[in-house]
Scaffold this active site. Sequence first.
Site, PDB file in Angstrom:
ATOM      1  N   LEU A 162       2.562   2.974  -7.615  1.00 28.61           N
ATOM      2  CA  LEU A 162       2.938   2.332  -6.361  1.00 28.61           C
ATOM      3  C   LEU A 162       4.358   1.789  -6.430  1.00 28.61           C
ATOM      4  CD1 LEU A 162      -0.381   0.422  -5.602  1.00 28.61           C
ATOM      5  CD2 LEU A 162       0.389   2.618  -4.684  1.00 28.61           C
ATOM      6  N   CYS A 163       4.923   1.558  -5.257  1.00 25.99           N
ATOM      7  CA  CYS A 163       6.255   0.992  -5.084  1.00 25.99           C
ATOM      8  C   CYS A 163       6.379  -0.277  -5.916  1.00 25.99           C
ATOM      9  CB  CYS A 163       6.464   0.699  -3.604  1.00 25.99           C
ATOM     10  SG  CYS A 163       8.046  -0.030  -3.205  1.00 25.99           S
ATOM     11  N   PRO A 164       7.437  -0.454  -6.634  1.00 27.11           N
ATOM     12  CA  PRO A 164       8.671   0.325  -6.715  1.00 27.11           C
ATOM     13  C   PRO A 164       8.728   1.252  -7.925  1.00 27.11           C
ATOM     14  CG  PRO A 164       9.073  -1.788  -7.731  1.00 27.11           C
ATOM     15  CD  PRO A 164       7.609  -1.778  -7.289  1.00 27.11           C
ATOM     16  N   ASP A 204       3.071   7.793  -3.527  1.00 30.77           N
ATOM     17  CA  ASP A 204       3.254   6.558  -2.771  1.00 30.77           C
ATOM     18  C   ASP A 204       4.115   6.827  -1.538  1.00 30.77           C
ATOM     19  OD1 ASP A 204       3.314   3.876  -2.029  1.00 30.77           O
ATOM     20  OD2 ASP A 204       5.069   3.471  -3.275  1.00 30.77           O
TER      21      ASP A 204
END
Length: 75
Positions: free
Chosen positions: A13-15, A40
């Site tokens: 997932l981000c980042p 993502d």
Amino acid sequence: MEPLTRIDARGLLCPLPVLRLRKVLEGLDRGAVVELLATDGASWIDVPHFCAQAGHGLISAEDTGGVLRYVVRKN
């Protein structure tokens, strides 16, 4: 054009996808080509923004069935 380095960031997932891309690019010579695979959805915004800010070339970005594939050239 065949990428020299592949980053598999699927499931992250981000980042994290962009952070992995940045770390790999730091260790490569100018002109090196990297392929980033991510799932993502935020990377669709984050990767182009990162490339623009850092001066790297975003060669392509495509969504192939939920897997986002980016090809980036280090500048």
